[in-house]
Motif scaffolding. Structure first.
Motif, PDB file in Angstrom:
ATOM      1  N   THR A  26      69.284  72.934  60.574  1.00 12.30           N
ATOM      2  CA  THR A  26      68.826  72.127  59.448  1.00 12.30           C
ATOM      3  C   THR A  26      67.728  71.164  59.877  1.00 12.30           C
ATOM      4  OG1 THR A  26      71.017  72.279  58.451  1.00 12.30           O
ATOM      5  CG2 THR A  26      69.582  70.536  57.650  1.00 12.30           C
ATOM      6  N   THR A  29      64.509  73.266  60.473  1.00 15.41           N
ATOM      7  CA  THR A  29      63.944  73.730  59.206  1.00 15.41           C
ATOM      8  C   THR A  29      63.326  72.571  58.437  1.00 15.41           C
ATOM      9  OG1 THR A  29      65.580  75.502  59.122  1.00 15.41           O
ATOM     10  CG2 THR A  29      64.474  74.954  57.071  1.00 15.41           C
ATOM     11  N   GLY A  30      64.007  71.439  58.420  1.00 17.62           N
ATOM     12  CA  GLY A  30      63.466  70.257  57.741  1.00 17.62           C
ATOM     13  C   GLY A  30      62.174  69.780  58.371  1.00 17.62           C
ATOM     14  N   VAL A  32      59.952  71.610  59.922  1.00 18.20           N
ATOM     15  CA  VAL A  32      58.892  72.549  59.540  1.00 18.20           C
ATOM     16  C   VAL A  32      58.432  72.272  58.110  1.00 18.20           C
ATOM     17  CG1 VAL A  32      58.393  74.981  59.062  1.00 18.20           C
ATOM     18  CG2 VAL A  32      59.574  74.347  61.152  1.00 18.20           C
ATOM     19  N   LEU A  33      59.364  72.052  57.211  1.00 16.26           N
ATOM     20  CA  LEU A  33      59.007  71.801  55.812  1.00 16.26           C
ATOM     21  C   LEU A  33      58.261  70.477  55.647  1.00 16.26           C
ATOM     22  CD1 LEU A  33      62.211  73.129  54.027  1.00 16.26           C
ATOM     23  CD2 LEU A  33      59.973  74.232  54.220  1.00 16.26           C
ATOM     24  N   ALA A  36      54.704  71.010  56.843  1.00 17.39           N
ATOM     25  CA  ALA A  36      53.927  71.746  55.841  1.00 17.39           C
ATOM     26  C   ALA A  36      53.561  70.842  54.668  1.00 17.39           C
ATOM     27  CB  ALA A  36      54.710  72.959  55.359  1.00 17.39           C
ATOM     28  N   ALA A  37      54.487  69.989  54.242  1.00 15.91           N
ATOM     29  CA  ALA A  37      54.204  69.073  53.131  1.00 15.91           C
ATOM     30  C   ALA A  37      53.127  68.061  53.512  1.00 15.91           C
ATOM     31  CB  ALA A  37      55.488  68.351  52.712  1.00 15.91           C
ATOM     32  N   TRP A  40      49.849  69.764  53.350  1.00 11.91           N
ATOM     33  CA  TRP A  40      49.475  69.980  51.941  1.00 11.91           C
ATOM     34  C   TRP A  40      48.879  68.698  51.358  1.00 11.91           C
ATOM     35  CZ3 TRP A  40      49.615  74.126  48.583  1.00 11.91           C
ATOM     36  CH2 TRP A  40      49.373  73.820  47.239  1.00 11.91           C
ATOM     37  N   ALA A  54      49.469  74.909  54.808  1.00  9.91           N
ATOM     38  CA  ALA A  54      50.917  74.780  54.634  1.00  9.91           C
ATOM     39  C   ALA A  54      51.614  76.114  54.901  1.00  9.91           C
ATOM     40  CB  ALA A  54      51.240  74.277  53.232  1.00  9.91           C
ATOM     41  N   CYS A  58      54.290  76.845  57.927  1.00 10.69           N
ATOM     42  CA  CYS A  58      55.629  77.406  57.685  1.00 10.69           C
ATOM     43  C   CYS A  58      55.844  78.671  58.506  1.00 10.69           C
ATOM     44  CB  CYS A  58      55.835  77.703  56.209  1.00 10.69           C
ATOM     45  SG  CYS A  58      56.183  76.249  55.226  1.00 10.69           S
ATOM     46  N   PHE A  62      58.629  78.562  61.379  1.00 11.68           N
ATOM     47  CA  PHE A  62      59.833  79.380  61.270  1.00 11.68           C
ATOM     48  C   PHE A  62      59.853  80.480  62.331  1.00 11.68           C
ATOM     49  CE2 PHE A  62      59.882  78.035  56.641  1.00 11.68           C
ATOM     50  CZ  PHE A  62      60.761  77.002  56.882  1.00 11.68           C
TER      51      PHE A  62
END
Length: 68
Positions: A26, A29-30, A32-33, A36-37, A40, A54, A58, A62
């Motif tokens: 978690t 993954t968080g 990476v997100l 990406a945000a 962006w 973005a 990702c 990932f």
């Protein structure tokens, strides 16, 4: 289709870097997100560049989590 993909991912979770436990998965993954945000929002004036950056973040993030 989404349920099938999720079931496949759960079945093969140990092969894609998620065998270290749900907390570490978690967090990774968080991260990476969030990256990406941030890309962006930094490039939001140029939408194609923002989408490309973005998406690349990702994919690379990932991929890194899956194989390291």
């Amino acid at each position: 289709m989404r349920i099938t993909w999720f079931a496949w991912l759960v079945q093969h979770a140990d092969k894609y870097g998620y065998s270290d436990g749900p907390l570490r998965a978690t967090i990774g993954t968080g991260a990476v997100l969030v990256t990406a945000a941030l890309l962006w929002f930094a490039l939001h004036r140029n939408r194609p560049a923002a989408m490309a950056a973005a998406g690349l973040a990702c994919a690379l993030g990932f991929g890194w989590l899956a194989f390291h």
